[in-house]
Design a protein around this motif. Structure first.
Motif, PDB file in Angstrom:
ATOM      1  N   SER A 107      38.911 115.017   3.319  1.00 33.65           N
ATOM      2  CA  SER A 107      39.953 114.024   3.094  1.00 33.65           C
ATOM      3  C   SER A 107      41.134 114.327   4.015  1.00 33.65           C
ATOM      4  CB  SER A 107      40.421 114.030   1.635  1.00 33.65           C
ATOM      5  OG  SER A 107      39.332 113.869   0.746  1.00 33.65           O
ATOM      6  N   ILE A 108      41.944 113.299   4.266  1.00 31.85           N
ATOM      7  CA  ILE A 108      43.084 113.436   5.172  1.00 31.85           C
ATOM      8  C   ILE A 108      44.345 112.946   4.467  1.00 31.85           C
ATOM      9  CG2 ILE A 108      44.036 112.872   7.429  1.00 31.85           C
ATOM     10  CD1 ILE A 108      41.377 114.336   7.628  1.00 31.85           C
ATOM     11  N   LEU A 109      45.394 113.764   4.506  1.00 30.95           N
ATOM     12  CA  LEU A 109      46.703 113.381   3.978  1.00 30.95           C
ATOM     13  C   LEU A 109      47.687 113.347   5.134  1.00 30.95           C
ATOM     14  CD1 LEU A 109      48.807 112.861   1.729  1.00 30.95           C
ATOM     15  CD2 LEU A 109      49.007 115.351   1.479  1.00 30.95           C
ATOM     16  N   LEU A 124      52.767 111.261  -7.206  1.00 33.68           N
ATOM     17  CA  LEU A 124      52.021 111.333  -5.953  1.00 33.68           C
ATOM     18  C   LEU A 124      50.778 112.205  -6.097  1.00 33.68           C
ATOM     19  CD1 LEU A 124      51.653 110.929  -2.899  1.00 33.68           C
ATOM     20  CD2 LEU A 124      53.233 112.855  -2.557  1.00 33.68           C
ATOM     21  N   MET A 125      50.921 113.354  -6.743  1.00 36.82           N
ATOM     22  CA  MET A 125      49.782 114.256  -6.916  1.00 36.82           C
ATOM     23  C   MET A 125      48.667 113.590  -7.724  1.00 36.82           C
ATOM     24  SD  MET A 125      50.272 117.091  -5.267  1.00 36.82           S
ATOM     25  CE  MET A 125      50.963 115.995  -4.019  1.00 36.82           C
ATOM     26  N   SER A 126      49.048 112.863  -8.771  1.00 36.86           N
ATOM     27  CA  SER A 126      48.047 112.164  -9.585  1.00 36.86           C
ATOM     28  C   SER A 126      47.329 111.093  -8.764  1.00 36.86           C
ATOM     29  CB  SER A 126      48.710 111.528 -10.810  1.00 36.86           C
ATOM     30  OG  SER A 126      49.233 112.513 -11.672  1.00 36.86           O
ATOM     31  N   LEU A 127      48.091 110.295  -8.021  1.00 41.37           N
ATOM     32  CA  LEU A 127      47.491 109.219  -7.236  1.00 41.37           C
ATOM     33  C   LEU A 127      46.602 109.762  -6.112  1.00 41.37           C
ATOM     34  CD1 LEU A 127      50.451 106.716  -7.155  1.00 41.37           C
ATOM     35  CD2 LEU A 127      48.146 106.226  -7.980  1.00 41.37           C
ATOM     36  N   MET A 128      47.018 110.861  -5.505  1.00 40.50           N
ATOM     37  CA  MET A 128      46.166 111.477  -4.485  1.00 40.50           C
ATOM     38  C   MET A 128      44.834 111.908  -5.096  1.00 40.50           C
ATOM     39  SD  MET A 128      48.886 113.744  -2.282  1.00 40.50           S
ATOM     40  CE  MET A 128      47.562 114.830  -1.733  1.00 40.50           C
ATOM     41  N   LYS A 129      44.899 112.513  -6.257  1.00 40.83           N
ATOM     42  CA  LYS A 129      43.680 112.944  -6.945  1.00 40.83           C
ATOM     43  C   LYS A 129      42.762 111.752  -7.225  1.00 40.83           C
ATOM     44  CE  LYS A 129      42.134 115.077 -11.280  1.00 40.83           C
ATOM     45  NZ  LYS A 129      42.578 115.684 -12.567  1.00 40.83           N
ATOM     46  N   HIS A 173      41.461 103.765   3.788  1.00 38.48           N
ATOM     47  CA  HIS A 173      42.801 104.277   4.064  1.00 38.48           C
ATOM     48  C   HIS A 173      43.825 103.539   3.207  1.00 38.48           C
ATOM     49  CE1 HIS A 173      45.994 105.302   7.405  1.00 38.48           C
ATOM     50  NE2 HIS A 173      46.373 105.669   6.193  1.00 38.48           N
ATOM     51  N   LEU A 174      44.560 104.285   2.383  1.00 35.62           N
ATOM     52  CA  LEU A 174      45.651 103.749   1.579  1.00 35.62           C
ATOM     53  C   LEU A 174      46.967 104.339   2.055  1.00 35.62           C
ATOM     54  CD1 LEU A 174      43.433 102.697  -0.365  1.00 35.62           C
ATOM     55  CD2 LEU A 174      44.904 103.390  -2.257  1.00 35.62           C
ATOM     56  N   ALA A 175      47.984 103.489   2.176  1.00 38.59           N
ATOM     57  CA  ALA A 175      49.319 103.947   2.559  1.00 38.59           C
ATOM     58  C   ALA A 175      50.294 103.596   1.439  1.00 38.59           C
ATOM     59  CB  ALA A 175      49.753 103.299   3.866  1.00 38.59           C
ATOM     60  N   PHE A 176      51.271 104.476   1.217  1.00 41.42           N
ATOM     61  CA  PHE A 176      52.228 104.295   0.128  1.00 41.42           C
ATOM     62  C   PHE A 176      53.660 104.422   0.643  1.00 41.42           C
ATOM     63  CE2 PHE A 176      48.401 105.998  -1.874  1.00 41.42           C
ATOM     64  CZ  PHE A 176      48.240 105.178  -2.984  1.00 41.42           C
ATOM     65  N   ILE A 177      54.518 103.489   0.227  1.00 38.06           N
ATOM     66  CA  ILE A 177      55.960 103.633   0.403  1.00 38.06           C
ATOM     67  C   ILE A 177      56.518 104.039  -0.959  1.00 38.06           C
ATOM     68  CG2 ILE A 177      58.129 102.492   0.972  1.00 38.06           C
ATOM     69  CD1 ILE A 177      56.610 100.620   2.792  1.00 38.06           C
ATOM     70  N   THR A 206      48.175 107.965   3.338  1.00 33.99           N
ATOM     71  CA  THR A 206      49.414 108.130   4.098  1.00 33.99           C
ATOM     72  C   THR A 206      50.600 107.846   3.187  1.00 33.99           C
ATOM     73  OG1 THR A 206      48.369 107.473   6.182  1.00 33.99           O
ATOM     74  CG2 THR A 206      50.767 107.311   6.074  1.00 33.99           C
ATOM     75  N   ILE A 207      51.618 108.698   3.238  1.00 39.38           N
ATOM     76  CA  ILE A 207      52.810 108.480   2.425  1.00 39.38           C
ATOM     77  C   ILE A 207      54.056 108.467   3.317  1.00 39.38           C
ATOM     78  CG2 ILE A 207      51.774 109.503   0.362  1.00 39.38           C
ATOM     79  CD1 ILE A 207      53.481 112.017   0.918  1.00 39.38           C
ATOM     80  N   TYR A 208      54.968 107.579   2.986  1.00 36.68           N
ATOM     81  CA  TYR A 208      56.254 107.484   3.679  1.00 36.68           C
ATOM     82  C   TYR A 208      57.228 108.353   2.898  1.00 36.68           C
ATOM     83  CZ  TYR A 208      59.620 104.950   6.680  1.00 36.68           C
ATOM     84  OH  TYR A 208      60.551 104.592   7.630  1.00 36.68           O
TER      85      TYR A 208
END
Length: 288
Positions: free
Chosen positions: A156-158, A66-71, A36-40, A82-84
């Motif tokens: 996967s879960i967003l 964000l799209m690139s990092l999710m990929k 699990h990775l979370a991003f602010i 998870t994104i804030y």
């Protein structure tokens, strides 16, 4: 002819980069991979000012990042991201800026549901986390539709935190836990009265206590495990009221890059740091 050569070179270059990235991820996969990775997402407005971009363009550049990092995350095998996206406190910004972000959010939520989107490519289930009643009707409806449409995806879960703060989440969970406990006690009292007091006051008193598990069961983020890594861009080390309950045993990483500048190298560095600290993190978790 020149166009064909240019297209071929571009295709070869893109394929080579993709191959090298997948090779890099296979090497990383020898070690533990965060679940699990979370991003602010910090620095969109500063990025726009830095490059003299128009109003709202920093947020659009941030969305591409964000799209690139999710990929990359999903290719690497990270299950939860998870994104804030928008804090409750962000509603205090200028009305036109808030409206611009809401319009962009609506546009991108609708884009997530398209056939070629990352959600469909990687089988992503989408959750919107927070007090969704604070959103406009159109954005809330789009969010609810996205959650419903992707509810059968499980690869996967967003988790998108909007109209969210950690203090609001904890207060909400405490209120829900109290309400659950009230219903439970009323039910037990009815049973006790029907059995002429056989349950006993001591047993009723034991069930009058709200435990940590009762709070955690009602947290917005209860649908996901605690994050392994929290990444905040722009070099800021504050959590800004984000996942305060969930990050007591989480690796924090704060690259100086503004959010639209965050890329593959930052993700790889975060994972390497996680792998280096993994044994100690696991030891601490077992002690909790």
């Amino acid at each position: 002819m020149e166009n064909k050569k240019g297209g071929l070179v571009g295709w070869l270059f893109g394929s080579s980069i993709g191959y090298l990235r997948r090779f890099l991820f296979r090497v990383l996969s020898v070690g533990p991979i965060p679940n699990h990775l979370a991003f602010i997402l910090d620095g969109n407005r500063r990025y726009a000012r830095k490059w003299d971009l128009g109003e709202g363009m920093g947020h659009r550049a941030g969305f591409l990042s964000l799209m690139s990092l999710m990929k990359y995350c999903y290719e690497l095998g990270v299950k939860y991201v998870t994104i804030y996206a928008f804090s409750i406190d962000n509603f205090r910004r200028r009305p036109d800026e808030v409206q611009g972000v809401m319009d962009l959010m609506l546009e991108k939520i609708e884009g997530l549901l398209k056939e070629e989107s990352i959600v469909n490519q990687y089988g992503v289930r989408v959750y919107f986390i927070g007090d969704l009643t604070l959103l406009s009707e159109t954005v809330r409806s789009a969010a609810e539709k996205a959650m419903k449409v992707t509810s059968n995806n499980d690869k996967s879960i967003l988790l998108i935190c909007v109209a969210y703060t950690s203090t609001d989440e904890i207060v909400h969970a405490a209120q829900e836990a109290c309400e659950d406990k009230r219903h439970e006690l009323l039910s037990m009292k009815k049973i006790n009265d029907a059995q002429n007091g056989e349950i006993g006051k001591e047993k009723l008193g034991e069930n009058n206590v709200i435990k940590i598990a009762d709070i955690e069961r009602n947290l917005y983020m209860g649908v996901a495990p605690d994050p392994d890594i929290l990444i905040r861009s722009s070099g800021e080390t504050r959590l800004s009221n984000f996942l305060l309950w969930q990050t007591s045993n989480c690796l924090l990483y704060s690259p100086k890059a503004l959010w639209p500048e965050v890329g593959l190298r930052h993700l790889v560095w975060a994972v390497l740091n996680f792998q280096r600290a993994h044994a100690e993190l696991e030891k601490r978790r077992k002690q909790l």
